[in-house]
Write an enzyme that holds these catalytic residues in place. Structure first.
Site, PDB file in Angstrom:
ATOM      1  N   GLY A 220     -10.292  24.981  -3.280  1.00  0.00           N
ATOM      2  CA  GLY A 220     -10.192  23.594  -2.831  1.00  0.00           C
ATOM      3  C   GLY A 220      -8.957  23.426  -1.968  1.00  0.00           C
TER       4      GLY A 220
ATOM      5  N   GLY B 149      -7.923  20.146  -0.750  1.00  0.00           N
ATOM      6  CA  GLY B 149      -7.552  18.738  -0.634  1.00  0.00           C
ATOM      7  C   GLY B 149      -6.062  18.583  -0.890  1.00  0.00           C
ATOM      8  N   LEU B 150      -5.641  17.373  -1.235  1.00  0.00           N
ATOM      9  CA  LEU B 150      -4.207  17.144  -1.418  1.00  0.00           C
ATOM     10  C   LEU B 150      -3.634  18.102  -2.448  1.00  0.00           C
ATOM     11  CD1 LEU B 150      -3.877  13.276  -1.225  1.00  0.00           C
ATOM     12  CD2 LEU B 150      -3.140  14.980   0.430  1.00  0.00           C
ATOM     13  N   ALA B 151      -4.324  18.268  -3.569  1.00  0.00           N
ATOM     14  CA  ALA B 151      -3.790  19.142  -4.618  1.00  0.00           C
ATOM     15  C   ALA B 151      -3.842  20.603  -4.180  1.00  0.00           C
ATOM     16  CB  ALA B 151      -4.567  18.940  -5.914  1.00  0.00           C
TER      17      ALA B 151
ATOM     18  N   HIS C 195     -15.549   1.715  -7.880  1.00  0.00           N
ATOM     19  CA  HIS C 195     -14.637   0.979  -7.002  1.00  0.00           C
ATOM     20  C   HIS C 195     -15.288  -0.321  -6.577  1.00  0.00           C
ATOM     21  CE1 HIS C 195     -12.021  -0.003  -3.695  1.00  0.00           C
ATOM     22  NE2 HIS C 195     -11.197   0.964  -4.057  1.00  0.00           N
TER      23      HIS C 195
ATOM     24  N   SER D  94     -11.124  -0.218   1.813  1.00  0.00           N
ATOM     25  CA  SER D  94      -9.893  -0.158   1.020  1.00  0.00           C
ATOM     26  C   SER D  94      -9.683  -1.434   0.223  1.00  0.00           C
ATOM     27  CB  SER D  94      -8.688   0.027   1.931  1.00  0.00           C
ATOM     28  OG  SER D  94      -7.507  -0.246   1.203  1.00  0.00           O
TER      29      SER D  94
ATOM     30  N   ARG E 125      -9.429  -2.375 -10.819  1.00  0.00           N
ATOM     31  CA  ARG E 125     -10.747  -2.021 -10.290  1.00  0.00           C
ATOM     32  C   ARG E 125     -11.887  -2.225 -11.284  1.00  0.00           C
ATOM     33  NH1 ARG E 125      -9.103   3.475  -6.960  1.00  0.00           N
ATOM     34  NH2 ARG E 125      -8.088   2.328  -5.302  1.00  0.00           N
TER      35      ARG E 125
ATOM     36  N   HIS F 124     -16.610   6.124  -7.386  1.00  0.00           N
ATOM     37  CA  HIS F 124     -15.552   6.443  -6.441  1.00  0.00           C
ATOM     38  C   HIS F 124     -14.672   7.585  -6.909  1.00  0.00           C
ATOM     39  CE1 HIS F 124     -12.473   5.996  -3.492  1.00  0.00           C
ATOM     40  NE2 HIS F 124     -11.580   5.546  -4.333  1.00  0.00           N
TER      41      HIS F 124
ATOM     42  N   GLU G  15      -7.864  15.778  -8.902  1.00  0.00           N
ATOM     43  CA  GLU G  15      -8.940  15.030  -9.566  1.00  0.00           C
ATOM     44  C   GLU G  15      -9.752  15.911 -10.513  1.00  0.00           C
ATOM     45  OE1 GLU G  15     -11.533  12.977  -6.830  1.00  0.00           O
ATOM     46  OE2 GLU G  15     -12.761  12.115  -8.424  1.00  0.00           O
TER      47      GLU G  15
END
Lengths: 247, 654
Positions: free
Chosen positions: B57, B59-61, B283, B301, B347, B418, B442
């Site tokens: 992966g 992504g950000l992580a 969401h 958003s 949320r 979401h 996540e």
């Protein structure tokens, strides 16, 4: 609505490709362009044929994975939109839509509408970053940045790396893509230290990948889904000259 | 083997007696991370290159971990299914990233961010982890600014902040409506630098199909090259999964089309515990589906809730256009029910209330499946230019999708799947119960409890990748040493032949229905029975329907094409096969947790006001499920949650 589709089919880079015609019915005006292709693919699978391969992922215009030439225009007729954000209300009953992959020497074809854009990654790898290792950063507010520069940096940083600029350029040039990153980092104080090395290394890589040169057609910016302005190319050229002179 | 068609016998549910230990070090919460880092074993910089780390992966992580570990000198292999690591779905996050900088001087602090996050998660997260998250949040902003992330700034040149998603302080940093994109590009560029330096080898268009575990330790992975179909094995000293969440089990979600649970699920089937799968986040502000052709949902958003007012016609079934409905006949249900938070309730509360009014017949739009988010007041108060400056790109996006101009008429919104708070169980060091198998972002369950606050996902992904894993992984490797196993070990051959068999089997079915048809049907079951409102009867029904549909899938799915080629149908089929299994565990967990908490709303457990009613006496624990065989009910391990700092209370946003 009913549509006629002419789609480029090619099994792989080693085989000859060709256009194949399809008739597609029951296309909702509210569906996206890629949902229209989904519908076609569902029918092809049902009919025992291979679906059309096309790249896509987020389907909200930000990942940059999708991209096809639609009736001669990269990402289709709507300005500032990727193919996934283009909706079928732009078309009407009976329209013929021609769909082709990005065509550029530096983007070899993989299958149907899927091409290899890894050259873009290699341009970034050549220098499209600030060399700051994790943990070595000063406080985020230590260096004020005028809002104007931050905004201009953001305008350039909005590039999604989809490759439409290359596909639209008669020379297959990657100038807009490369310049967007050069301009983004060049606007910021953090990007100054490596500014000249960065631009020289990125342009060198761009040339090595087989992208063409820029002859100021402006097609790249016209099709850019993120509306990256042509100005960034001028900025990059100025930086490049300075980089050459400062050696 | 033919798949099971009958539901699990829930009477067989077995819970292990011994509590599961999250291994949070003892001590005052302010100092445990510092102390822990001090006690860690280190690896000499010159020796780090001898250790190979697989990160799945980007992504950000994943990208931040790969870049950071590469900088430290480890030999890193990073895999992603997209054609470039820059496309991972973190790119789509819009709103912002939280940090406890207190640049606004409005009373924020690490402690307050910690407290808000535990409370926002409805007291189902680990205090120690959340405190650390708040602690490292500030360094993330510093790091990103140094990378050149163009955060929004004020005219004085300093960073701008906004209040976001129910927070009463302005602690959210943002880059227009593209914060996720800019943070990801920052991490991607750091990663690119390491690829250039040779410390990270990047493998794009490569999909993990299984995890190899031998003698109790993660040894590597099996991937499929999506261009050629080649099945490849990769051995390493540690494996890190940064593979995101499982919202796409529901078919329609805000996730990218390719997001999948396969990595986490394969790890689960090989022994890793899956924690709190029923903690899913819906969401509140997404564009409602427009019809059957809908392939995914688009989020608007929730920063829009700062200026937009949510309403529906007071009269059910009212079909007048919005501007024809006079003020007195509009039901601003959030403002009326929650006077102090109004449209900014968390949320889960916003989503549930939207469902209530739509179910009661107040829905708007042609399909009556949305509520209005109206900017008329804000435009009157601030002018259209200010609204355009704040949300222009979101309004444009809304128009391109719906064909409607939200400056002139209210947006229509409805909740959508979401984010998933649940994920593979990890300890304080982000290691699963399998030695050497780490899970970040996540994909793990760790920090958000039963509900994630806005602008916290980006924070957690980057915290894990930049500032937690690089320490804890080093500590592990320093103690465990190099793996003695390479890819010639029989475990690799065994797992890759299982992977091959599954592909062969999927292609051989040659049934009548497409993968998408099955996926859509699975999604409908999950959305109906395991969505915003869950009941025991509904969940039992889902637990009956899913095995039946899954059996049909394995008998009647049609996967065209070959295995030795780019085959997107085959890719999807493998992912959906895993969603079919995972969806069943999701419902089991939701059924077992008979309390409501955060995003998990059991209709049987609510306050007289209709709020989620927790049952702390019986459910103050993490549910970690262990696979025990394809036909057997999974075994439940419980990690008790203790709250020494945060006072448990019924959340109230009145």
């Amino acid at each position: 609505m009913k549509l006629k589709l002419r789609i480029w089919r090619q099994a792989n880079a080693d085989t000859q490709g060709r256009f194949q015609d399809y008739n597609l019915d029951h296309v909702s005006a509210d569906s996206s362009f890629l949902e229209m292709l989904d519908l076609l693919n569902e029918q092809l699978i049902q009919a025992g044929e291979e679906p059309v391969a096309f790249d896509h992922d987020c389907r909200e215009g930000i990942c940059g994975m999708c991209g096809v030439v639609i009736n001669g225009l990269a990402h289709g007729p709507a300005r500032g939109l990727t193919a996934c954000q283009l909706h079928m209300r732009h078309y009407k009953e009976g329209d013929t839509i021609t769909i082709e992959p990005w065509r550029a020497a530096a983007f070899p074809l993989i299958k149907d509408l899927v091409v290899d854009r890894s050259a873009f990654d290699r341009i970034i790898q050549a220098g499209g970053y600030v060399s700051v290792s994790t943990g070595s950063a000063p406080d985020a507010n230590a260096i004020p940045i005028p809002k104007k520069n931050a905004d201009l940096a953001m305008d350039a940083a909005a590039c999604i790396g989809c490759g439409a600029c290359v596909a639209a350029c008669p020379n297959g040039s990657a100038m807009l893509f490369t310049a967007a990153k050069v301009s983004h980092l060049g606007q910021l104080p953090q990007g100054q230290v490596e500014r000249h090395n960065r631009v020289a290394a990125m342009v060198r890589q761009m040339d090595a990948e087989g992208f063409g040169g820029c002859t100021n057609h402006g097609e790249c910016s016209a099709v850019c889904p993120k509306l990256i302005p042509l100005d960034v190319i001028g900025q990059m050229n100025r930086d490049l000259i300075r980089a050459v002179l400062s050696r | 083997m033919s798949p099971r068609t009958t539901p699990w016998n829930l009477d067989d549910l077995h819970t292990t007696a011994a509590p599961l230990d999250g291994r949070v070090p003892a001590g005052p919460i302010e100092s445990i991370w510092d102390q822990h880092r001090f006690h860690m074993k280190l690896i000499n910089p010159a020796n780090r290159r001898k250790f190979t780390i697989i990160i799945v992966g980007s992504g950000l992580a994943g990208a931040s971990a790969a870049a950071s570990l590469g900088e430290m000198g480890y030999n890193v292999h990073n895999f992603c299914y997209q054609d470039s690591p820059r496309r991972a779905h973190s790119v789509a996050a819009q709103g912002g990233i939280n940090a406890a900088k207190n640049y606004r001087n409005d009373g924020d602090s690490i402690y307050r961010l910690f407290y808000d996050t535990v409370k926002g998660g409805d007291y189902r997260s680990r205090e120690g982890n959340v405190y650390r998250l708040a602690q490292v949040s500030n360094a993330i902003i510093d790091q990103c600014v140094a990378q050149g992330v163009p955060f929004a700034r004020e005219y004085g040149g300093l960073l701008d902040n906004r209040s976001f998603g129910g927070a009463q302080v302005s602690r959210t940093f943002y880059a227009r409506g593209q914060t996720g994109q800019q943070l990801l590009l920052g991490a991607y560029q750091a990663l690119a630098r390491q690829i250039h330096a040779g410390s990270v080898q990047m493998h794009t268009r490569s999909e993990l199909l299984d995890v190899v575990i031998a003698d109790g330790r993660a040894r590597g992975i099996v991937t499929r090259d999506m261009r050629t179909g080649e099945i490849q094995t990769w051995a390493a000293d540690a494996v890190v999964l940064a593979t995101g969440g499982y919202s796409n089990a529901f078919y329609l979600s805000t996730n990218a089309k390719g997001c999948n649970v396969t990595a986490a699920w394969r790890a689960y089937k090989r022994g890793a515990y899956f924690a709190n799968p029923c903690f899913t986040q819906i969401h509140p502000t997404c564009i409602p589906p427009a019809g059957e052709h809908q392939s995914k949902l688009t989020l608007m958003s929730e920063s829009l809730r700062n200026d937009g007012r949510i309403w529906v016609p007071r009269q059910a079934g009212d079909s007048r256009k919005p501007h024809e409905i006079p003020e007195a006949e509009r039901y601003y249900y959030l403002e009326e029910k929650y006077p102090s938070f109004g449209n900014l309730v968390p949320r889960d509360v916003a989503s549930r209330n939207a469902k209530m009014v739509v179910d009661a017949g107040h829905g708007v739009g042609e399909l009556r499946n949305g509520v209005y988010l109206d900017f008329a007041d804000a435009i009157r108060r601030l002018g259209e230019d200010v609204i355009r400056d704040r949300y222009g790109n979101l309004f444009d996006m809304y128009e391109s999708i719906t064909g409607e101009n939200a400056y002139k008429a209210p947006m229509r919104i409805y909740p959508a799947l979401h984010y998933t708070m649940g994920g593979l169980w990890v300890d304080y060091n982000l290691m699963s119960n399998i030695d050497g198998l780490f899970v970040i972002g996540e994909a793990n369950f760790s920090d958000h409890g039963a509900n994630r606050l806005g602008a916290s996902a980006l924070m957690q992904g980057l915290a894990d990748g930049y500032f937690v894993l690089p320490y804890t992984l080093g500590n592990y490797l320093a103690q465990a040493g190099k793996s003695s196993v390479d890819s010639s070990h029989p475990a690799f051959a065994e797992v890759s032949s299982e992977v091959q068999d599954k592909i062969t089997r999927l292609l051989a079915i040659k049934g009548r229905r497409t993968v998408d048809e099955f996926h859509r049907d699975l999604g409908k079951i999950l959305w109906e029975y395991c969505g915003m409102g869950r009941t025991a009867a509904g969940l039992q029904k889902a637990l009956t329907l899913i095995p039946q549909l899954r059996a049909e899938f394995w008998e009647d799915v049609r996967v065209p094409g070959s295995a030795a080629d780019l085959n997107q149908s085959l890719e999807k089929a493998g992912r959906v096969a895993d969603f079919f299994e995972m969806g069943e565990l999701l419902c089991l967990d939701a059924l077992h947790r008979s309390e409501s908490c955060g995003g998990h709303f059991r209709e049987e457990s609510q306050t007289p006001d209709g709020e989620a009613l927790r049952d702390d006496a019986h459910f103050s624990f993490v549910s970690a499920w262990q696979h025990t065989g394809d036909d057997a009910l999974p075994m439940l391990h419980k990690e008790p949650l203790e709250f020494k700092y945060v006072k448990l209370s019924q959340r109230s946003y009145k």
